[in-house]
Design an enzyme around this catalytic site. Structure first.
Site, mmCIF file in Angstrom:
data_model
loop_
_atom_site.group_PDB
_atom_site.id
_atom_site.type_symbol
_atom_site.label_atom_id
_atom_site.label_comp_id
_atom_site.label_asym_id
_atom_site.label_seq_id
_atom_site.Cartn_x
_atom_site.Cartn_y
_atom_site.Cartn_z
ATOM 1 N N GLY A 219 1.054 -0.897 -0.076
ATOM 2 C CA GLY A 219 -0.105 0.068 -0.038
ATOM 3 C C GLY A 219 0.965 1.294 -0.048
ATOM 4 O O GLY A 219 1.927 1.042 -0.400
ATOM 5 N N GLY A 224 2.360 2.157 5.407
ATOM 6 C CA GLY A 224 3.526 1.278 5.549
ATOM 7 C C GLY A 224 4.532 1.583 6.648
ATOM 8 O O GLY A 224 4.881 0.443 7.368
ATOM 9 N N GLU A 241 5.631 -3.476 0.503
ATOM 10 C CA GLU A 241 5.631 -3.149 -0.910
ATOM 11 C C GLU A 241 4.834 -1.855 -1.023
ATOM 12 O O GLU A 241 3.556 -1.729 -0.879
ATOM 13 C CB GLU A 241 4.899 -4.229 -1.594
ATOM 14 C CG GLU A 241 5.476 -5.721 -1.671
ATOM 15 C CD GLU A 241 6.718 -5.704 -2.556
ATOM 16 O OE1 GLU A 241 7.149 -4.771 -3.015
ATOM 17 O OE2 GLU A 241 7.297 -6.778 -2.568
ATOM 18 N N CYS A 275 1.846 0.530 -9.006
ATOM 19 C CA CYS A 275 3.215 1.090 -8.349
ATOM 20 C C CYS A 275 4.287 0.931 -9.092
ATOM 21 O O CYS A 275 5.516 1.717 -8.812
ATOM 22 C CB CYS A 275 3.555 0.031 -7.099
ATOM 23 S SG CYS A 275 3.232 -1.690 -7.474
HETATM 24 P P1 NAD Z 1 -3.339 2.209 1.609
HETATM 25 O O1 NAD Z 1 -1.971 2.403 2.147
HETATM 26 O O2 NAD Z 1 -4.242 3.281 1.784
HETATM 27 O O3 NAD Z 1 -4.127 0.977 2.118
HETATM 28 C C1 NAD Z 1 -3.539 -0.276 1.499
HETATM 29 C C2 NAD Z 1 -4.224 -1.407 2.481
HETATM 30 O O4 NAD Z 1 -3.857 -0.878 3.905
HETATM 31 C C3 NAD Z 1 -5.618 -1.290 2.597
HETATM 32 O O5 NAD Z 1 -6.077 -2.602 2.719
HETATM 33 C C4 NAD Z 1 -6.180 -0.531 3.712
HETATM 34 O O6 NAD Z 1 -7.218 -0.793 4.248
HETATM 35 C C5 NAD Z 1 -5.056 -0.922 4.634
HETATM 36 N N1 NAD Z 1 -4.725 0.108 5.669
HETATM 37 C C6 NAD Z 1 -4.935 1.581 5.765
HETATM 38 N N2 NAD Z 1 -4.727 2.088 6.860
HETATM 39 C C7 NAD Z 1 -4.325 1.069 7.615
HETATM 40 C C8 NAD Z 1 -3.797 0.980 9.141
HETATM 41 N N3 NAD Z 1 -3.764 1.818 9.850
HETATM 42 N N4 NAD Z 1 -3.326 -0.384 9.521
HETATM 43 C C9 NAD Z 1 -3.459 -1.310 8.688
HETATM 44 N N5 NAD Z 1 -3.729 -1.441 7.630
HETATM 45 C C10 NAD Z 1 -4.220 -0.242 6.951
HETATM 46 O O7 NAD Z 1 -2.973 2.133 0.116
HETATM 47 P P2 NAD Z 1 -4.015 2.228 -1.226
HETATM 48 O O8 NAD Z 1 -4.473 3.527 -1.632
HETATM 49 O O9 NAD Z 1 -4.825 1.071 -1.022
HETATM 50 O O10 NAD Z 1 -2.964 1.474 -2.344
HETATM 51 C C11 NAD Z 1 -2.195 2.410 -3.237
HETATM 52 C C12 NAD Z 1 -0.704 2.455 -2.892
HETATM 53 O O11 NAD Z 1 -0.264 0.959 -2.946
HETATM 54 C C13 NAD Z 1 0.237 3.065 -3.664
HETATM 55 O O12 NAD Z 1 0.880 4.125 -3.095
HETATM 56 C C14 NAD Z 1 0.858 2.071 -4.237
HETATM 57 O O13 NAD Z 1 2.195 2.573 -4.873
HETATM 58 C C15 NAD Z 1 1.057 1.087 -3.480
HETATM 59 N N6 NAD Z 1 1.464 -0.214 -3.978
HETATM 60 C C16 NAD Z 1 2.620 -0.867 -3.945
HETATM 61 C C17 NAD Z 1 2.878 -1.855 -4.365
HETATM 62 C C18 NAD Z 1 4.084 -2.604 -4.386
HETATM 63 O O14 NAD Z 1 4.083 -3.881 -4.672
HETATM 64 N N7 NAD Z 1 5.091 -2.025 -3.930
HETATM 65 C C19 NAD Z 1 1.808 -2.736 -5.287
HETATM 66 C C20 NAD Z 1 0.528 -2.118 -5.445
HETATM 67 C C21 NAD Z 1 0.450 -0.690 -4.827
#
Ligand code: NAD
Length: 465
Positions: A219, A224, A241, A275
């Protein structure tokens, strides 16, 4: 199973509405998992894991292969579900479902090959064992719901763990279906459970639960970092990731036609919600104008529209809020090459290449996660490497050159986990994937995938009388 209805309005407490990004209409309502239910899921998963690890490796492998076959039989259904909840093009969605199948197949092959080592020492025998961690928590984003969940779920199960998957709020439906198929394939009850819910509630309950041995989080960088900090409390293992701001470096000696023809989909695939999107197009100054002349028609040729239509290249963004965020990165009146996008309902944004921004503009520095790229000229190889590395991210990148020596030098000099030369391919289930710097921690996929879900135990057996 989710309840299906078609009203709009706010979420009721304890449940999440899933919207179709192409229309804005409600597709389903999914109950949220409370922290208490997470605790119960961890308890049940731990019980299931003890039975799973005691089963013969050949039987575990057979069950995972059976699961892969069942996913294969449901690719079209899973893909259609992904089109509805995530707005992905049908072609991409089919690939995503087949990636989940391939991950299970690949991991199944590892169950009987998860060998330790016998190391020569004095006075006895020294053996290492790769043992499962126990219960693994996987927190997935909405941009590639099936592949990213499977990258962790498949090898974690194959290495003898139980898995609790928390899908993103916007995209729980394919995850729930995959869990049903696991049961149908004969995997033990509670071994793989899907826990939909809000990140800060359900996700946080997983991250802070002492019975969860490892978190795989994909995420945003901000979340993260907080997940990593919370994992420290119980020294939980963690794989991260996170985001990216990947360069696409075009040298003057490259096949400029091919570089320009392939550049649009390297950041427009999945509407830029990728990403690995190559959103910083760095072009050597000698060929900069020619590259832009070739890029403009290539961007115009990208078909943006109904994701269920076989001919569509790019669908909508995931949500209205995300659309506003993407829009905020594009200064009004900026020099740009623009594609077209549908009008009307749904969360649409046109392909956008910003051509006149300085390297410090927000769109050139931050992850936009939408169909927006910048073009920045560079002078020479050293300048290209400096610009490529001028970011806290380090996930992916491409470079275009006909000079093999330069391809090697620049590949080694760019601080990123996944690079491609004269190509934009960077994700395969059989090769390692992950980020340098703030793009992540640890690696997924590839030959080491199962080891990332194992502890190494060393045992010395004395042979002395
Ligand atoms: P996000 O961080 O908002 O959410 C990701 C996940 O984390 C969701 O399931 C969300 O419900 C959960 N989450 C949110 N707050 C949390 C908390 N406090 N505690 C535990 N879990 C929590 O990100 P998003 O908007 O869903 O995804 C987009 C991001 O993901 C982008 O920045 C993208 O670059 C990244 N991404 C990275 C990769 C990689 O492999 N490096 C792949 C895909 C996406």
């Amino acid at each position: 199973m989710p309840r299906h209805h078609h009203t709009t309005g706010a979420d009721a407490p304890g449940e999440h509405r899933v919207l179709d990004p192409a229309t804005g209409e409600s597709v389903a309502t999914v109950p949220a998992t409370t922290p208490g239910q997470v605790g119960e899921a961890v308890r049940c998963a731990a019980g299931a894991q003890r039975g799973w690890v005691d089963a013969a490796p050949a039987d575990r492998a057979r069950l995972l292969r059976r699961y892969a076959c069942l996913v294969d039989e449901h690719i079209e259904e899973l893909a259609r579900l992904e089109v509805r909840e995530a707005g992905h093009t049908i072609g991409n969605a089919r690939w995503e479902a087949s990636n989940a199948r391939d991950l299970l197949d690949y991991a199944a092959g590892g169950v009987e090959r998860l060998a330790g080592a016998q190391i020569p020492v004095a006075g006895g025998v020294d053996i290492t064992f790769l043992e499962p961690l126990g219960v693994v928590g996987v927190i997935a984003p909405w941009n590639f719901p099936m592949p990213i969940a499977s990258w962790a779920v498949a090898p974690a199960l194959a290495a003898g763990n139980a898995v609790l998957l928390k899908p993103a709020e916007a995209t729980p439906l394919t995850a729930l279906r995959l869990a049903e198929l696991a049961l149908e394939a004969g995997l033990p009850e509670h071994l793989f459970q899907v826990l939909p819910g809000a990140g800060p509630v359900t996700g946080d309950a997983l991250v802070t639960h002492p019975g969860v041995a490892k978190i795989v989080f994909t995420g945003s960088a901000a979340v993260g970092k907080s997940v990593m900090a919370k994992c420290a409390a119980t020294v939980k293992r963690v794989t991260l990731e996170l985001g990216g701001k990947s360069p696409n470096i075009v040298f003057a000696d490259a096949d400029i036609e091919r570089a320009a023809a392939t550049a649009p989909m390297s950041f427009l695939d999945n509407a830029g919600q990728d990403c690995c999107a190559r959103t910083r197009i760095l072009v050597q100054r000698d060929v900069h104008d020619r590259f832009l002349d070739l890029l403009a028609p290539a961007v115009a040729a990208v078909t943006v529209g109904d994701p269920a239509d076989e001919g569509t290249d790019m669908g909508p963004l995931i949500s209205a809020a995300h659309l506003e965020r993407v829009r905020s990165y594009v200064p009004s009146g900026a020099d740009a090459i623009l594609g077209s996008a549908p009008e009307g309902p749904g969360f649409w944004y046109p392909p956008t290449v910003l051509t006149g921004l300085g390297p410090d503009a927000p769109a050139a520095v931050e992850e936009v996660f939408g169909p927006v790229a910048v073009v920045i000229p560079f002078e020479d190889e050293q300048d290209a490497v400096r610009l490529a590395n001028a970011t806290p991210y380090g996930l992916s990148g491409s470079l275009w050159t006909r000079d093999t020596g330069r391809a090697l030098r620049v590949s080694r000099a760019v601080a990123a986990g996944n690079l491609s030369v004269n190509s934009h391919a960077s994700v395969r289930y059989s090769t390692p994937f992950g980020g340098y710097k703030q793009s992540g921690l640890g690696r997924e996929l590839g030959p080491g995938a199962l080891a990332a879900f194992s502890e190494t135990k060393n045992v010395f057996i004395s042979s002395e009388e």
